[in-house]
Design a protein around this motif. Structure first.
Motif, PDB file in Angstrom:
ATOM      1  N   LEU A 285       5.706 -29.047 -52.455  1.00 52.51           N
ATOM      2  CA  LEU A 285       4.649 -30.027 -52.293  1.00 52.51           C
ATOM      3  C   LEU A 285       3.445 -29.412 -51.601  1.00 52.51           C
ATOM      4  O   LEU A 285       2.308 -29.820 -51.824  1.00 52.51           O
ATOM      5  CB  LEU A 285       5.169 -31.227 -51.485  1.00 52.51           C
ATOM      6  CG  LEU A 285       6.207 -32.087 -52.200  1.00 52.51           C
ATOM      7  CD1 LEU A 285       6.724 -33.171 -51.265  1.00 52.51           C
ATOM      8  CD2 LEU A 285       5.618 -32.710 -53.440  1.00 52.51           C
ATOM      9  N   ALA A 286       3.700 -28.401 -50.726  1.00 50.17           N
ATOM     10  CA  ALA A 286       2.590 -27.779 -50.011  1.00 50.17           C
ATOM     11  C   ALA A 286       1.751 -26.913 -50.916  1.00 50.17           C
ATOM     12  O   ALA A 286       0.537 -26.884 -50.812  1.00 50.17           O
ATOM     13  CB  ALA A 286       3.127 -26.944 -48.849  1.00 50.17           C
TER      14      ALA A 286
ATOM     15  N   VAL B 156       3.457 -26.176 -39.152  1.00 51.77           N
ATOM     16  CA  VAL B 156       3.334 -27.088 -40.294  1.00 51.77           C
ATOM     17  C   VAL B 156       3.088 -28.509 -39.801  1.00 51.77           C
ATOM     18  O   VAL B 156       2.230 -29.236 -40.316  1.00 51.77           O
ATOM     19  CB  VAL B 156       4.600 -27.034 -41.174  1.00 51.77           C
ATOM     20  CG1 VAL B 156       4.557 -28.126 -42.236  1.00 51.77           C
ATOM     21  CG2 VAL B 156       4.719 -25.672 -41.837  1.00 51.77           C
ATOM     22  N   ARG B 157       3.848 -28.904 -38.782  1.00 55.28           N
ATOM     23  CA  ARG B 157       3.650 -30.252 -38.233  1.00 55.28           C
ATOM     24  C   ARG B 157       2.249 -30.385 -37.645  1.00 55.28           C
ATOM     25  O   ARG B 157       1.597 -31.419 -37.801  1.00 55.28           O
ATOM     26  CB  ARG B 157       4.692 -30.533 -37.150  1.00 55.28           C
ATOM     27  CG  ARG B 157       6.121 -30.489 -37.644  1.00 55.28           C
ATOM     28  CD  ARG B 157       6.413 -31.597 -38.663  1.00 55.28           C
ATOM     29  NE  ARG B 157       7.720 -31.448 -39.229  1.00 55.28           N
ATOM     30  CZ  ARG B 157       7.994 -30.757 -40.302  1.00 55.28           C
ATOM     31  NH1 ARG B 157       7.027 -30.132 -40.958  1.00 55.28           N
ATOM     32  NH2 ARG B 157       9.227 -30.687 -40.770  1.00 55.28           N
TER      33      ARG B 157
ATOM     34  N   MET C 220       7.427 -19.969 -43.035  1.00 54.22           N
ATOM     35  CA  MET C 220       8.642 -20.585 -42.508  1.00 54.22           C
ATOM     36  C   MET C 220       9.836 -20.279 -43.416  1.00 54.22           C
ATOM     37  O   MET C 220      10.910 -19.889 -42.960  1.00 54.22           O
ATOM     38  CB  MET C 220       8.444 -22.106 -42.393  1.00 54.22           C
ATOM     39  CG  MET C 220       9.677 -22.863 -41.917  1.00 54.22           C
ATOM     40  SD  MET C 220       9.316 -24.600 -41.612  1.00 54.22           S
ATOM     41  CE  MET C 220       8.846 -25.137 -43.247  1.00 54.22           C
ATOM     42  N   GLU C 221       9.644 -20.403 -44.735  1.00 52.61           N
ATOM     43  CA  GLU C 221      10.741 -20.123 -45.662  1.00 52.61           C
ATOM     44  C   GLU C 221      11.060 -18.629 -45.688  1.00 52.61           C
ATOM     45  O   GLU C 221      12.223 -18.227 -45.806  1.00 52.61           O
ATOM     46  CB  GLU C 221      10.372 -20.607 -47.066  1.00 52.61           C
ATOM     47  CG  GLU C 221      11.389 -20.280 -48.145  1.00 52.61           C
ATOM     48  CD  GLU C 221      12.764 -20.874 -47.874  1.00 52.61           C
ATOM     49  OE1 GLU C 221      13.721 -20.443 -48.533  1.00 52.61           O
ATOM     50  OE2 GLU C 221      12.882 -21.742 -46.996  1.00 52.61           O
ATOM     51  N   TYR C 222      10.025 -17.778 -45.561  1.00 51.65           N
ATOM     52  CA  TYR C 222      10.257 -16.328 -45.527  1.00 51.65           C
ATOM     53  C   TYR C 222      11.152 -15.964 -44.337  1.00 51.65           C
ATOM     54  O   TYR C 222      12.150 -15.249 -44.489  1.00 51.65           O
ATOM     55  CB  TYR C 222       8.925 -15.592 -45.427  1.00 51.65           C
ATOM     56  CG  TYR C 222       9.071 -14.139 -45.042  1.00 51.65           C
ATOM     57  CD1 TYR C 222       9.496 -13.184 -45.971  1.00 51.65           C
ATOM     58  CD2 TYR C 222       8.814 -13.721 -43.729  1.00 51.65           C
ATOM     59  CE1 TYR C 222       9.651 -11.852 -45.609  1.00 51.65           C
ATOM     60  CE2 TYR C 222       8.959 -12.393 -43.374  1.00 51.65           C
ATOM     61  CZ  TYR C 222       9.379 -11.460 -44.311  1.00 51.65           C
ATOM     62  OH  TYR C 222       9.536 -10.156 -43.951  1.00 51.65           O
ATOM     63  N   TYR C 223      10.797 -16.447 -43.154  1.00 52.11           N
ATOM     64  CA  TYR C 223      11.589 -16.130 -41.969  1.00 52.11           C
ATOM     65  C   TYR C 223      12.987 -16.733 -42.067  1.00 52.11           C
ATOM     66  O   TYR C 223      13.960 -16.167 -41.547  1.00 52.11           O
ATOM     67  CB  TYR C 223      10.889 -16.634 -40.705  1.00 52.11           C
ATOM     68  CG  TYR C 223       9.658 -15.827 -40.349  1.00 52.11           C
ATOM     69  CD1 TYR C 223       9.729 -14.436 -40.210  1.00 52.11           C
ATOM     70  CD2 TYR C 223       8.423 -16.437 -40.163  1.00 52.11           C
ATOM     71  CE1 TYR C 223       8.605 -13.699 -39.890  1.00 52.11           C
ATOM     72  CE2 TYR C 223       7.289 -15.702 -39.837  1.00 52.11           C
ATOM     73  CZ  TYR C 223       7.391 -14.334 -39.713  1.00 52.11           C
ATOM     74  OH  TYR C 223       6.282 -13.601 -39.391  1.00 52.11           O
TER      75      TYR C 223
ATOM     76  N   GLU D 254      -3.898 -23.594 -44.831  1.00 47.50           N
ATOM     77  CA  GLU D 254      -3.147 -23.211 -43.634  1.00 47.50           C
ATOM     78  C   GLU D 254      -1.732 -23.786 -43.675  1.00 47.50           C
ATOM     79  O   GLU D 254      -0.762 -23.122 -43.298  1.00 47.50           O
ATOM     80  CB  GLU D 254      -3.883 -23.701 -42.386  1.00 47.50           C
ATOM     81  CG  GLU D 254      -5.197 -22.969 -42.136  1.00 47.50           C
ATOM     82  CD  GLU D 254      -5.909 -23.471 -40.894  1.00 47.50           C
ATOM     83  OE1 GLU D 254      -5.305 -24.269 -40.147  1.00 47.50           O
ATOM     84  OE2 GLU D 254      -7.071 -23.078 -40.662  1.00 47.50           O
ATOM     85  N   MET D 255      -1.618 -25.024 -44.129  1.00 49.67           N
ATOM     86  CA  MET D 255      -0.290 -25.629 -44.231  1.00 49.67           C
ATOM     87  C   MET D 255       0.576 -24.860 -45.227  1.00 49.67           C
ATOM     88  O   MET D 255       1.774 -24.648 -45.008  1.00 49.67           O
ATOM     89  CB  MET D 255      -0.407 -27.099 -44.651  1.00 49.67           C
ATOM     90  CG  MET D 255       0.916 -27.857 -44.604  1.00 49.67           C
ATOM     91  SD  MET D 255       0.755 -29.568 -45.167  1.00 49.67           S
ATOM     92  CE  MET D 255      -0.450 -30.169 -44.009  1.00 49.67           C
ATOM     93  N   ASP D 256      -0.046 -24.448 -46.362  1.00 49.68           N
ATOM     94  CA  ASP D 256       0.696 -23.677 -47.355  1.00 49.68           C
ATOM     95  C   ASP D 256       1.204 -22.363 -46.747  1.00 49.68           C
ATOM     96  O   ASP D 256       2.367 -21.976 -46.929  1.00 49.68           O
ATOM     97  CB  ASP D 256      -0.195 -23.381 -48.561  1.00 49.68           C
ATOM     98  CG  ASP D 256      -0.550 -24.631 -49.334  1.00 49.68           C
ATOM     99  OD1 ASP D 256      -1.475 -24.553 -50.159  1.00 49.68           O
ATOM    100  OD2 ASP D 256       0.089 -25.665 -49.118  1.00 49.68           O
TER     101      ASP D 256
END
Length: 585
Positions: free
Chosen positions: A14-15, A292-293, A273-276, A265-267
């Protein structure tokens, strides 16, 4: 132990998706330079009585209002332009305007209407130029993509996905013929997105083509967005080491622009986040989730401030006009007061009476509207209760029909299959009763539900003598869709125990535990039966396959042991389950 990876694909998707179906972005104020240019061209068109030029002016006004998110006014201008170009048989322009109308309806989530406009655009484009036809094919592809998007994002398939491919490939073919790099990049990105949804490696090729085209045109925004999408696809294929350089390069491009774009920036934060997470660097993944929040909060603040600014500008303009009008009227009243003071007083009295009448009338209308809304609210509450009651009755009816079917079956395997289905229906019926009879229609108490479910299954097998030990925290509650899956899992476990563990067991016993530790739900089940044997592996049991599917849909993991007893342990993360499940599967 069988593990199932819990992922955050839905959030990242969605991002990075170009198709915004959630909150619309705040529009920019009316661009005065473009507005002045359009007014200048309008004066020229009126002076020359050039209707086609006037149609172009209306089209410009529509585009300006689209940028400001004034969709109703934009649509009005597009229709005015459309009325002129249709009469003049300007098929390319007619197709272009219908494409704009289709985009407007898509932005407002009117999926049926946007496809209708896109088809009309295509029909006129077939009478025009190849470029117009290419644009119409693009619009058709985008239209079908909007319809299929949610299903493709969650399940990787949709009945209309072939239409997206079909029109996308037609547009791509013409784009290569015309050497239109902008359209080639757009359609390649569209194909990459579709193949990415399907977990197809072809996505890499199409995203790379799009990225190459954007780089050739020095389109920084295009390079950033496409790099993010390509990085997301690498992460989707569990290739974080290939995603990271793309993110670094795109981030450098973004920083060089020295602007603030909340979505970009959110993307970035979502992808990092998913990479880490895939690299097992949980602390950094958590830090990115906090960012993200923060992005989401900033976006909401920007949207709110933008809306307030637009309202303030509109109010001030209206206030200034009203102020000038009041000053003029005041001067006129002063002149009249010096000549006919009594007449002014009479008029003032009439005005006050009129305002009083309007106030009284408005109050009556508001009161009636309030009463009507109150009645509608009561009716809706009654309808919800009736719906819950009907669902409860329907589940009971299905259970009764299955019970009658069991009585008419001679084959033991068929009888057992129907009885198992009946007990699964009774799990759903039990959950529905818990919701219908309780005050909370969203969450279910785990301890109460499990105890009643265990008692229900044991009574069905005439195994009331089984000694049951519960280790469940009394205040643990879970949402309905979670409890439905947990209930089906427990039902299958107890059913297996009643069939295979308890019949020849002099002291049948089982233990059930449930607790939440650091946002992770743990479920334990143990019976004192002999467990599975090598000649009867669990994978061949439909019940255990059902357990596997339910655990997978909870994004959890489970483990089974059989060493003179049978033990089942399951856990899933509540935060990830809430964030990435979307609608119940």
């Amino acid at each position: 132990m069988i593990h199932f990876k819990s992922s955050i694909w839905l959030l990242v998707l969605l991002a990075v998706s170009d198709l915004s179906i959630a909150q619309p972005q705040a529009g920019i104020p009316l661009q005065q330079d473009k507005l002045n240019y359009a007014k200048e061209v309008e004066r020229e068109a009126l002076a020359k009585k050039d209707t086609l030029l006037l149609a172009e002016v209306y089209y410009l006004y529509g585009k300006i209002n689209v940028d400001a998110k004034n969709y109703l006014k934009a649509k009005s201008y597009f229709i005015q332009s459309l009325q002129i170009v249709e009469q003049k048989h300007q098929f390319d322009k007619v197709s272009r305007i219908y494409g704009r109308l289709s985009w407007l309806e898509r932005e407002q989530l009117n999926m049926v209407k946007q496809l209708e406009y896109a088809r009309i655009s295509l029909a006129y484009a077939r009478l025009g130029t190849r470029k117009s036809l290419m644009s119409a094919y693009q619009e058709m592809s985008e239209g079908y993509m909007a319809v299929c998007h949610d299903s493709l994002a969650r399940y990787g398939t949709h009945p209309l996905q072939d239409s997206v491919f079909y029109y996308c490939k037609l547009a791509t073919k013409i784009a290569y013929e015309l050497k239109d790099s902008v359209s080639i990049a757009g359609m390649s990105g569209q194909l990459g997105k579709i193949y990415g949804f399907q977990h197809n490696p072809r996505a890499f090729y199409h995203y790379q083509v799009a990225l190459k085209m954007h780089a050739a045109r020095n389109n920084t925004f295009g390079q950033i967005a496409t790099s993010q999408q390509l990085a997301y696809t690498y992460l989707q294929f569990n290739q974080p080491d290939k995603a990271y350089p793309l993110l670094q390069k795109a981030n450098a491009l973004y920083n060089a622009m020295k602007i603030r774009a909340f979505k970009a920036e959110m993307d970035f934060n979502s992808l990092y986040m998913e990479y880490y997470r895939q690299k097992g660097k949980w602390q950094k993944a958590f830090e990115q989730s906090l960012k993200v929040r923060a992005n989401e909060r900033d976006q909401m603040t920007a949207d709110r401030n933008g809306a307030v600014s637009r309202l303030t500008i509109a109010y001030e303009a209206k206030y200034e006009a009203k102020k000038k009008k009041i000053l003029i009227e005041a001067k006129e009243r002063e002149l009249l007061l010096s000549k006919q003071k009594l007449q002014v007083q009479n008029w003032s009295l009439l005005i006050l009476l009129a305002l009083l009448s309007v106030t009284v009338g408005t109050s009556i209308v508001l009161y009636r509207t309030s009463k009507k809304n109150e009645r509608l609210s009561q009716q809706n509450e009654t309808l919800v209760q009736e719906q819950n009651h009907r669902v409860k009755n329907n589940l009971q009816l299905i259970s009764s029909l299955l019970r009658l079917q069991v009585n008419g079956l001679d084959d033991d395997s068929a009888r057992n299959a129907v009885e198992d289905s009946q007990r699964r229906i009774e799990v759903m019926s039990l959950l529905q009763r818990k919701l219908y009879d309780g005050e909370d229609v969203v969450n279910v108490n785990v301890a109460d539900f499990v105890a009643e479910l265990v008692d229900l299954v044991l009574r069905a097998f005439n195994q009331e003598q089984v000694e049951v030990a519960y280790h469940i925290e009394p205040n643990v509650k879970l949402p309905v869709d979670h409890m439905m899956r947990i209930g089906l899992i427990i039902n299958e476990l107890i059913t297996n125990a009643c069939k295979y563990a308890f019949p020849d067991n002099p002291k049948p016993a089982l233990q059930i535990s449930a607790q939440i530790v650091q946002k992770t739900f743990h479920l334990g089940f143990t019976d004192n039966g002999p467990g599975f044997t090598r000649t009867n592996p669990p994978v061949r049991s439909f019940g255990l396959r059902l357990i596997q599917m339910q655990v997978e849909q909870l994004f959890g993991t489970y483990r089974m042991e059989t060493k003179g007893y049978f033990q089942f342990d399951m856990k899933f993360n509540l935060i990830q389950s809430f964030q990435f499940r979307g609608k119940p599967v």
